[in-house]
Design an enzyme around this catalytic site. Structure first.
Site, mmCIF file in Angstrom:
data_model
loop_
_atom_site.group_PDB
_atom_site.id
_atom_site.type_symbol
_atom_site.label_atom_id
_atom_site.label_comp_id
_atom_site.label_asym_id
_atom_site.label_seq_id
_atom_site.Cartn_x
_atom_site.Cartn_y
_atom_site.Cartn_z
ATOM 1 N N GLY A 177 0.828 -1.200 0.000
ATOM 2 C CA GLY A 177 0.000 0.000 0.000
ATOM 3 C C GLY A 177 0.857 1.243 0.000
ATOM 4 O O GLY A 177 1.855 1.323 0.733
ATOM 5 N N GLY A 190 -0.247 4.735 0.220
ATOM 6 C CA GLY A 190 -0.824 6.013 0.611
ATOM 7 C C GLY A 190 0.249 6.870 1.249
ATOM 8 O O GLY A 190 1.434 6.510 1.273
ATOM 9 N N ALA A 191 -0.141 8.005 1.809
ATOM 10 C CA ALA A 191 0.841 8.940 2.356
ATOM 11 C C ALA A 191 1.666 8.301 3.465
ATOM 12 O O ALA A 191 2.900 8.331 3.441
ATOM 13 C CB ALA A 191 0.137 10.197 2.855
ATOM 14 N N TRP A 192 1.012 7.702 4.467
ATOM 15 C CA TRP A 192 1.743 7.154 5.610
ATOM 16 C C TRP A 192 2.523 5.907 5.207
ATOM 17 O O TRP A 192 3.673 5.718 5.613
ATOM 18 C CB TRP A 192 0.781 6.871 6.744
ATOM 19 C CG TRP A 192 1.364 6.430 8.058
ATOM 20 C CD1 TRP A 192 0.757 5.610 8.957
ATOM 21 C CD2 TRP A 192 2.614 6.804 8.663
ATOM 22 N NE1 TRP A 192 1.556 5.437 10.063
ATOM 23 C CE2 TRP A 192 2.707 6.160 9.909
ATOM 24 C CE3 TRP A 192 3.678 7.614 8.250
ATOM 25 C CZ2 TRP A 192 3.812 6.294 10.766
ATOM 26 C CZ3 TRP A 192 4.782 7.743 9.099
ATOM 27 C CH2 TRP A 192 4.840 7.092 10.325
ATOM 28 N N GLY A 193 1.947 5.034 4.386
ATOM 29 C CA GLY A 193 2.667 3.849 3.933
ATOM 30 C C GLY A 193 3.913 4.216 3.149
ATOM 31 O O GLY A 193 4.986 3.625 3.336
ATOM 32 N N LYS A 204 -10.729 7.678 16.406
ATOM 33 C CA LYS A 204 -10.286 9.063 16.249
ATOM 34 C C LYS A 204 -10.637 9.602 14.869
ATOM 35 O O LYS A 204 -10.920 10.792 14.708
ATOM 36 C CB LYS A 204 -8.787 9.186 16.515
ATOM 37 C CG LYS A 204 -7.909 8.551 15.451
ATOM 38 C CD LYS A 204 -6.444 8.678 15.788
ATOM 39 C CE LYS A 204 -5.570 8.083 14.703
ATOM 40 N NZ LYS A 204 -5.718 8.698 13.374
ATOM 41 N N ARG A 232 -6.507 14.068 7.563
ATOM 42 C CA ARG A 232 -7.344 14.142 6.364
ATOM 43 C C ARG A 232 -8.828 14.021 6.709
ATOM 44 O O ARG A 232 -9.666 14.562 6.004
ATOM 45 C CB ARG A 232 -6.933 13.051 5.378
ATOM 46 C CG ARG A 232 -7.437 11.673 5.682
ATOM 47 C CD ARG A 232 -6.985 10.636 4.705
ATOM 48 N NE ARG A 232 -5.579 10.327 4.854
ATOM 49 C CZ ARG A 232 -4.960 9.356 4.201
ATOM 50 N NH1 ARG A 232 -5.619 8.614 3.343
ATOM 51 N NH2 ARG A 232 -3.686 9.109 4.399
ATOM 52 N N GLN A 249 -11.089 7.315 5.950
ATOM 53 C CA GLN A 249 -11.493 6.095 6.647
ATOM 54 C C GLN A 249 -12.532 6.330 7.734
ATOM 55 O O GLN A 249 -13.223 5.408 8.150
ATOM 56 C CB GLN A 249 -10.255 5.415 7.246
ATOM 57 C CG GLN A 249 -9.258 4.985 6.174
ATOM 58 C CD GLN A 249 -8.112 4.183 6.739
ATOM 59 O OE1 GLN A 249 -8.287 3.073 7.221
ATOM 60 N NE2 GLN A 249 -6.922 4.755 6.683
#
Length: 464
Positions: free
Chosen positions: A50, A52-55, A287, A349, A377
């Site tokens: 994956g 995405g930004a964090w991955g 959260k 986000r 999410q």
């Protein structure tokens, strides 16, 4: 089978003390290789599934730290092929490249600059996997990072990986790891998996229960629970890569969380370890739910500090209330757990999405996958938590009416977000109306109810 370790206490090399900062990256890499039983010439294979930004940033952090030791470790990232970069994004990317001399020089050295010129002029189509190799994430164009080794064939990426990082959204985790399980049937070793995903699914049969990303991975692959960990914390991906100081917790079995915390720790990214996987993973999903509401409150009140603080008090009390249903003695909402909630409500986000919805700049009809941001999410998590907590089989005693009610009746913000985002019965202004309800209880009352009653429902996690 991946090797076992003996964990010592006191001044063990696996304690969380700052002495770790004196270990160089090669020494930390050698320690993890030793624990995993790696011999000379046998690469430690790490893959992030994956992008995405964090991955992507997580893979880049590992590449920056350990990529130089090519005879000891291989770090790669998998993403699907075929995702085109639109013209507007290509134009913005070109501006970013030319504003950063280091990036510009790197691309020229790699003979990769010309394709960005052609894309800027509309003469060529760029693809997400293509720009990822050059250090650009489609969801985070403004933050270039180091070039990455990108694989678009999932089987090639994972079949012999020792350490797998789940960088997928929770909504895609089950599907992708089911496919991965096909490629692991002939494996003689068991991989270690670190999940970065934040979100849950709800199932109502045979009894209402939630499924977290680590549970999805366990069920899809058969990898033992002790080999699956969760990492979370107050992490805004772009800020982490720009070396703003941050911390996180890796949660799971003691066997792996301590050595992995040491391996992942960097001077600007401190990783602690914790045993309470359930609370951290559930809070990771919760959260995102409440961050959407925080964004709405900020937009509707012109960033009123008072309104945002009132919202924070109520949403955190609902989060604590919910965790007491899911675990008997949950980790307190403090330290990185509280900080993760705070930063997500402030800048993540999901908060951005809530603001855009409240301002009318985004429509719910656009779905929860937003160009340049990725999957929001919190939307699916709102539906999952509402459906779960509205089941009468989970009834608790209402403090005011002294009668049994579904747990969601004690969570007015969650109820309101469900009506706004899922049922679409109300507009964003309803979140302010919920906060200003004269009959709203003190947030402390909700926490005291959870702490003073036998609320814990093991069945919510699929336990007997």
């Amino acid at each position: 089978m991946v090797g076992s370790i003996e964990v010592k206490s006191g001044n063990s090399v696996y304690s969380n003390r700052s002495v770790h900062n004196h270990n160089g990256p090669e020494e930390k890499l050698d320690e993890l290789r030793h624990i995993l039983g790696k011999s000379d010439g046998d690469l430690l294979r790490i893959v992030c599934v994956g992008a995405g930004a964090w991955g992507s940033v997580f893979a880049a952090l590992l590449q920056d730290s350990y990529g130089q030791f090519r005879d000891k470790v291989q770090i790669r990232i998998w993403r699907r092929s075929g995702r085109a970069v639109d013209r507007a994004t290509a134009e913005h990317l070109f501006e970013v490249i030319n504003s950063r001399e280091d990036v510009l020089r790197r691309l020229i050295r790699r003979c990769a600059y010309l394709k960005y010129v052609e894309a800027r002029l509309g003469d060529r189509t760029l693809y997400a996997d293509e720009i990822l190799k050059d250090g650009f994430c489609l969801n985070m164009i403004d933050t270039p990072f180091c070039p990455l080794k990108v694989v678009t064939n999932l089987q090639e990426a994972v079949w012999d990986a020792d350490l797998v990082i789940n960088g997928l959204p929770s909504t895609e985790t089950r599907e992708v790891f089911k496919e991965i399980s096909k490629y692991w049937k002939e494996r003689l070793t068991v991989p270690i998996i670190i999940s970065l995903a934040k979100g849950i699914e709800a199932e109502l049969d045979p009894v209402p229960h939630i499924i977290t990303p680590t549970q999805m991975i366990n069920r899809a692959t058969g990898v033992p629970v002790e080999n699956i960990l969760y990492l979370g914390g107050p992490n805004i991906a772009s800020e982490i890569y720009n070396k703003e100081y941050a911390n996180a917790r890796i949660c799971g079995s003691e066997k792996w969380r301590k050595p992995l915390a040491k391996f992942l720790r960097q001077p600007h990214f401190i990783v602690w370890d914790n045993s309470d996987l359930v609370t951290h993973e559930v809070m990771g999903g919760l959260k995102n739910v409440y961050a959407i509401g925080a964004g709405m409150v900020a937009a509707l009140t012109n960033e009123s500090a008072t309104s945002k603080s009132v919202y924070f008090a109520h949403c955190t009390s609902e989060m604590i209330f919910i965790t007491y249903l899911l675990t008997e003695e949950p980790e307190r909402l403090a330290g990185p757990l509280l900080a993760d909630t705070y930063v997500t409500l402030l800048k993540g986000r999901n908060s951005w999405y809530g603001q855009m919805i409240a301002k009318g700049e985004l429509s719910l009809d656009m779905g929860d996958s937003i160009s340049g941001k990725g999957t929001i999410q919190g939307v699916s998590a709102v539906e999952a938590f509402y459906e779960l907590l509205s089941q009468s089989s989970l009834n608790v005693l209402h403090p005011g009416d002294n009668k049994p009610v579904a747990p969601v009746e004690l969570c007015p913000i969650l109820k309101t977000l469900y009506r706004i985002l899922i049922k679409r019965e109300q507009g964003p202004m309803a979140i302010l109306q919920a906060l200003r309800d004269e009959n709203l209880n003190d947030p402390r009352d909700r926490i005291e109810i959870a702490q003073s009653h036998a609320f814990y429902r093991p069945s919510l996690l699929g336990q007997p």
